[in-house]
Scaffold this active site. Structure first.
Site, PDB file in Angstrom:
ATOM      1  N   ASP A  36       0.836  -1.206   0.000  1.00  0.00           N
ATOM      2  CA  ASP A  36       0.000   0.000   0.000  1.00  0.00           C
ATOM      3  C   ASP A  36       0.871   1.257   0.000  1.00  0.00           C
ATOM      4  O   ASP A  36       0.368   2.376  -0.028  1.00  0.00           O
ATOM      5  CB  ASP A  36      -1.011  -0.009   1.160  1.00  0.00           C
ATOM      6  CG  ASP A  36      -0.351  -0.122   2.527  1.00  0.00           C
ATOM      7  OD1 ASP A  36       0.890  -0.204   2.595  1.00  0.00           O
ATOM      8  OD2 ASP A  36      -1.096  -0.132   3.526  1.00  0.00           O
ATOM      9  N   SER A  37       2.213   1.053  -0.015  1.00  0.00           N
ATOM     10  CA  SER A  37       3.126   2.171  -0.270  1.00  0.00           C
ATOM     11  C   SER A  37       2.885   2.745  -1.660  1.00  0.00           C
ATOM     12  O   SER A  37       3.383   3.828  -1.980  1.00  0.00           O
ATOM     13  CB  SER A  37       4.586   1.724  -0.123  1.00  0.00           C
ATOM     14  OG  SER A  37       4.816   0.529  -0.848  1.00  0.00           O
ATOM     15  N   ASP A  87      -1.055  -6.022  -0.152  1.00  0.00           N
ATOM     16  CA  ASP A  87      -1.506  -5.407   1.106  1.00  0.00           C
ATOM     17  C   ASP A  87      -3.011  -5.205   1.106  1.00  0.00           C
ATOM     18  O   ASP A  87      -3.576  -4.665   0.136  1.00  0.00           O
ATOM     19  CB  ASP A  87      -0.857  -4.022   1.263  1.00  0.00           C
ATOM     20  CG  ASP A  87       0.423  -4.064   2.070  1.00  0.00           C
ATOM     21  OD1 ASP A  87       0.585  -4.981   2.901  1.00  0.00           O
ATOM     22  OD2 ASP A  87       1.267  -3.171   1.860  1.00  0.00           O
ATOM     23  N   LYS A 123      -1.337  -9.375   2.783  1.00  0.00           N
ATOM     24  CA  LYS A 123      -0.600  -8.951   3.975  1.00  0.00           C
ATOM     25  C   LYS A 123      -1.479  -7.995   4.782  1.00  0.00           C
ATOM     26  O   LYS A 123      -2.154  -7.137   4.207  1.00  0.00           O
ATOM     27  CB  LYS A 123       0.720  -8.278   3.594  1.00  0.00           C
ATOM     28  CG  LYS A 123       1.482  -7.713   4.793  1.00  0.00           C
ATOM     29  CD  LYS A 123       2.932  -7.396   4.475  1.00  0.00           C
ATOM     30  CE  LYS A 123       3.178  -6.078   3.791  1.00  0.00           C
ATOM     31  NZ  LYS A 123       2.725  -4.892   4.542  1.00  0.00           N
ATOM     32  N   GLU A 139      -1.553  -5.610   8.575  1.00  0.00           N
ATOM     33  CA  GLU A 139      -0.748  -5.024   9.649  1.00  0.00           C
ATOM     34  C   GLU A 139      -1.393  -5.270  11.005  1.00  0.00           C
ATOM     35  O   GLU A 139      -2.581  -4.985  11.187  1.00  0.00           O
ATOM     36  CB  GLU A 139      -0.609  -3.508   9.433  1.00  0.00           C
ATOM     37  CG  GLU A 139       0.200  -3.148   8.203  1.00  0.00           C
ATOM     38  CD  GLU A 139       0.373  -1.639   8.021  1.00  0.00           C
ATOM     39  OE1 GLU A 139      -0.001  -0.867   8.919  1.00  0.00           O
ATOM     40  OE2 GLU A 139       0.895  -1.248   6.962  1.00  0.00           O
ATOM     41  N   GLU A 147       9.096  -4.406  10.577  1.00  0.00           N
ATOM     42  CA  GLU A 147       9.522  -3.092  10.071  1.00  0.00           C
ATOM     43  C   GLU A 147      10.078  -2.223  11.191  1.00  0.00           C
ATOM     44  O   GLU A 147       9.434  -2.005  12.223  1.00  0.00           O
ATOM     45  CB  GLU A 147       8.336  -2.391   9.383  1.00  0.00           C
ATOM     46  CG  GLU A 147       8.723  -1.032   8.802  1.00  0.00           C
ATOM     47  CD  GLU A 147       7.757  -0.468   7.781  1.00  0.00           C
ATOM     48  OE1 GLU A 147       6.787  -1.163   7.415  1.00  0.00           O
ATOM     49  OE2 GLU A 147       7.976   0.683   7.340  1.00  0.00           O
TER      50      GLU A 147
HETATM   51  O1  KIV Z   1       3.565  -1.132   1.656  1.00  0.00           O
HETATM   52  C1  KIV Z   1       4.760  -1.509   1.677  1.00  0.00           C
HETATM   53  O2  KIV Z   1       5.555  -1.229   0.777  1.00  0.00           O
HETATM   54  C2  KIV Z   1       5.196  -2.319   2.805  1.00  0.00           C
HETATM   55  C3  KIV Z   1       6.664  -2.603   2.929  1.00  0.00           C
HETATM   56  C4  KIV Z   1       7.373  -1.400   3.400  1.00  0.00           C
HETATM   57  C5  KIV Z   1       6.920  -3.774   3.780  1.00  0.00           C
HETATM   58  O3  KIV Z   1       4.403  -2.726   3.598  1.00  0.00           O
END
Ligand code: KIV
Length: 272
Positions: A52-53, A91, A121, A123, A190
């Protein structure tokens, strides 16, 4: 080549588990589009994270919170079309799984069905236990994410190193053990102290993938735009830039502008 042997070449969650047992480090990078995924997959990466980056590096938002499930599915389906070998994990974006396990399951199923990804994924630890369990009941592989969890940035207020205090470290270790126990196949750690990340990695049987968490993790992940030097104003200690694509691409664009203005481009051999 038969479909079966083609299948055998793909990285699976089982292969990641074997890599941990064999002390072979796992490589993971983010990708958000077809072309980048193709380059990264071709280079031999083990895992591609549609993070989600994307909210930051693709859409220019300050945080990961604004990105939607539809947008994540768009990015993930573009990535999947460029990947032959890597395991692709996506994510679940903010607001699609916290506090409501039915919502979490629906979100994970949409990602799997509409993008063709191989896992999701999430969190958090104990607080999202029910969501993780419910997704796992559908046979969807789940990767955990502990330590600095960017979707909770407004709760913590900073992107500083997590789990420095004993209480927070103890909770993180409990969360890691819980995620393993309920069936996650790996956990991203992280921005936590390296010694502690190594301890967590030794305390659980599933692979840990670190970002800013030192060398004792079972694998490493970076945001590809950081590794390539496309992002400019982000320089945490843990980041190793392998290129300065921002500069290189600007140089190319400037040369192109010059050639267009001077009528050097296109030349005789570049036209019909
Ligand atoms: O969203 C992302 O890129 C991440 C990584 C930094 C692990 O969760």
């Amino acid at each position: 080549m038969s479909a079966v042997s083609k299948e055998a070449k793909r990285v699976t969650t089982h292969i990641l588990q074997k890599m941990k047992s064999n002390h072979e480090k796992i490589s993971m990078l983010t990708a958000y589009d077809f072309s980048m995924a193709r380059i990264i997959d071709n280079a031999g990466i083990d895992v591609i994270l549609v993070g989600d980056s994307a909210s930051n590096v693709m859409a220019g938002h300050e945080t990961t919170l604004p990105i939607t499930l539809d947008q994540m599915i768009y990015h993930a389906s573009s990535v999947i079309r460029g990947v032959k070998k890597a395991l692709v994990v996506v994510d679940l974006p903010f607001g699609t799984y916290q506090g409501n396990s039915k919502n979490a399951l629906d979100s994970a199923i949409r990602i799997m069905k509409e993008s063709g990804a191989h896992g999701v994924k999430l969190e958090g630890g104990i607080k999202i236990k029910e969501s993780v369990e419910r997704i796992l009941t559908a046979g969807v592989p789940v990767m955990g994410h502990l330590g600095l969890t960017p979707q909770s940035i407004y709760k913590f207020g900073t992107y500083s190193v997590r789990a420095r205090k004993e209480e927070e470290a103890e909770q993180l270790l409990r969360d890691a053990k819980l995620l393993e126990e309920i069936g996650c196949f790996a956990i991203v750690l992280e921005k936590i102290p390296a010694d502690f990340a190594a301890e967590v990695s030794k305390s659980i049987g599933i692979p840990t993938i670190g970002i800013g968490a030192g060398n004792g993790c079972d694998g490493q992940v970076l945001v590809s735009h950081d590794l390539f030097g496309i992002t400019q104003d982000f320089a945490p200690r843990f980041l190793r830039r392998y290129m300065n694509l921002f500069e290189d691409m600007q140089t190319a664009v400037k040369a192109y502008i010059k050639d267009v203005k001077s009528m050097d481009f296109p030349n005789d051999s570049e036209q019909y």
